[in-house]
Design an enzyme around this catalytic site. Structure first.
Site, PDB file in Angstrom:
ATOM      1  N   ASP A 108      21.716  50.299  -9.157  1.00  0.00           N
ATOM      2  CA  ASP A 108      20.845  51.328  -9.807  1.00  0.00           C
ATOM      3  C   ASP A 108      18.957  51.578  -9.427  1.00  0.00           C
ATOM      4  OD1 ASP A 108      22.726  51.122 -11.366  1.00  0.00           O
ATOM      5  OD2 ASP A 108      22.466  49.361 -12.582  1.00  0.00           O
ATOM      6  N   LYS A 131      18.587  55.007  -4.829  1.00  0.00           N
ATOM      7  CA  LYS A 131      19.156  55.187  -3.706  1.00  0.00           C
ATOM      8  C   LYS A 131      19.399  56.703  -3.704  1.00  0.00           C
ATOM      9  CE  LYS A 131      21.949  52.174  -3.411  1.00  0.00           C
ATOM     10  NZ  LYS A 131      22.093  50.857  -4.814  1.00  0.00           N
ATOM     11  N   GLY A 185      27.522  54.398  -8.663  1.00  0.00           N
ATOM     12  CA  GLY A 185      26.482  55.307  -9.254  1.00  0.00           C
ATOM     13  C   GLY A 185      25.516  55.885  -8.478  1.00  0.00           C
ATOM     14  N   HIS A 186      25.061  57.310  -7.778  1.00  0.00           N
ATOM     15  CA  HIS A 186      23.834  57.752  -7.124  1.00  0.00           C
ATOM     16  C   HIS A 186      23.608  59.131  -8.163  1.00  0.00           C
ATOM     17  CE1 HIS A 186      24.554  55.339  -3.149  1.00  0.00           C
ATOM     18  NE2 HIS A 186      23.883  55.408  -4.178  1.00  0.00           N
ATOM     19  N   GLN A 227      25.192  49.377  -4.822  1.00  0.00           N
ATOM     20  CA  GLN A 227      24.955  48.497  -4.953  1.00  0.00           C
ATOM     21  C   GLN A 227      23.825  47.969  -4.494  1.00  0.00           C
ATOM     22  OE1 GLN A 227      28.212  48.269  -4.698  1.00  0.00           O
ATOM     23  NE2 GLN A 227      28.915  48.847  -6.681  1.00  0.00           N
TER      24      GLN A 227
END
Length: 416
Positions: free
Chosen positions: A14, A17, A41-42, A220
């Site tokens: 988180d 990125k 999740g991006h 991650q």
């Protein structure tokens, strides 16, 4: 030898990125994801529009970039197809490794059942089936994307696997999938994904040989690495730079510039050690100002101060050439800001990450805060206190802060 550059998270995921990959992807011809699954999740904000990506590389927002999901990723076909549906004309722009392993519905049921069985010792997984899929991969009982080419054979092998493990799954309270529905689902996955499946290893080799600009995108963060993270409170893959070699099929010599991504403070989702966590008003303020709720799960993230000890460890593991410092604007308005520059461990002061991170206490340096950095895109225009904060991170980590983000928008970025 031509090389691919790499972006990797330095904390517990988180880190932001997505924004940096999106920004850097404008300069690359190929963007490739090498590990993890749809537990990642991006979130990317560009042109005032927000995109949440879980499996598709962040380079998808560059219309000229080819995006690759490598063999080190575990792929839930249903989720991938749902994610693909928000984009048009993906053929030729998105490729999926035939050697990537499949997450099938029973993997998610197993994941959730194991978390329930752990009770108050739960790891805090997303329940998306990532761990069980990787476990099947390592135990040589998994199934790969390429097997979708022959659905009947894949169906028979999956049913045989389920029958062999029926007693174990039953004891866990996992209901076996309906055979007819499973066959239909596999056919649907084949029809939806077949145009995108290829040998991505050969593809990346050809691209490297042709001198194309390639960016490898991690998922991650380093502190969640299965080998080097806060085990067992980790993810199920190698999230560090070395994971790109196994997850894409390239040699270490083919890794170029490594950019490590870190927030200007620290967060983590799920259970496990977090030395610089703040349990008071400052931690809650970071959560609210930083909108720290999981992209994948919606869970509130645990928040705390920047841990420079862990960052130095992560930079060494990844061979970082520079740090991209994200969300500096979230610290706007704090009277004082802290950096963890050492640990107290078993009566001693240490400057490294020990085996048992649960037993350390943070040692802080305190800095004066600043009024506002939001939207600043020129380093010289940052407040002196913000510069001092950044320079301390450089001093303790031993790595230059080359990129600084001052808002979620792509344009609000300082490149030094």
């Amino acid at each position: 030898m031509n090389q691919a550059d790499l972006i990797v998270g330095l904390q517990w995921g988180d880190e932001g990125k997505g924004k940096i990959v999106d920004m850097m992807a404008q300069e690359y011809e190929v963007v490739a994801r090498f590990a993890g699954g749809h537990n990642a999740g991006h979130t990317i904000v560009t042109g005032g529009k927000k995109y949440a990506l879980h499996l598709i590389p962040s380079g998808i927002l560059n219309p000229d970039a080819v995006n690759v999901i490598g063999n080190g990723v575990v792929v839930c076909p249903a989720n991938l197809m749902k994610e693909m549906a928000q984009f048009e004309n993906l053929e030729g722009r998105l490729w999926l490794s035939d050697k990537a392993h499949l997450i099938l519905p029973y993997h998610q049921l197993i994941d959730q059942a194991k978390e329930r069985m752990r009770g108050d010792k739960a790891i805090g997984t997303t329940g998306r089936g990532i761990g069980p899929a990787y476990a099947d991969k390592i135990s040589r009982s998994g199934h790969r994307v390429g097997e979708l080419k022959e659905v009947e054979s894949l169906f028979e092998k999956v049913m045989e696997y389920l029958e062999q493990n029926a007693a174990v799954f039953g004891a866990m309270g996992v209901e076996m999938p309906d055979a007819a529905k499973l066959r239909t689902d596999l056919e649907r996955y084949r029809d939806g994904l077949m145009p995108y499946i290829t040998d991505t290893t050969q593809m990346i080799w050809r691209d490297l040989e042709a001198g194309r600009k390639i960016l490898f995108e991690g998922a991650q963060g380093t502190m969640l690495d299965i080998d080097h993270g806060t085990y067992p409170f980790v993810t199920s893959s190698n999230t560090i730079a070395g994971g790109a070699c196994t997850g894409m099929g390239v040699s270490p010599k083919q890794i170029g510039k490594v950019t490590g991504i870190a927030k200007a403070y620290c967060t983590r989702v799920g259970n496990g050690p977090f030395p610089s966590e703040d349990f008071g008003e400052d931690g809650e303020r970071l959560r609210q100002q930083g909108h720290e709720f999981g992209t994948t799960t919606g869970r509130p993230r645990r928040c705390g101060w920047f841990d420079a000890v862990a960052i130095r460890y992560a930079c060494a593991l990844n061979g970082c050439d520079q740090i991209a410092l994200m969300k500096l604007d979230v610290l706007d308005g704090f009277d004082e800001i802290k950096i963890c520059t050492g640990y107290e461990f078993e009566g001693e002061t240490i400057d490294y990450v020990p085996y048992d991170l649960e037993k350390v206490k943070p040692i802080y340096e305190t800095f004066p805060g600043w009024e506002r950095v939001e939207g600043i895109s020129d380093y010289d225009k940052l407040p002196d206190s913000a510069k001092a904060y950044i320079e301390t991170i450089e001093r303790v980590s031993g790595v230059k802060v080359g990129i600084i983000s001052t808002s979620p928008d792509r344009e609000d970025t300082i490149v030094r």
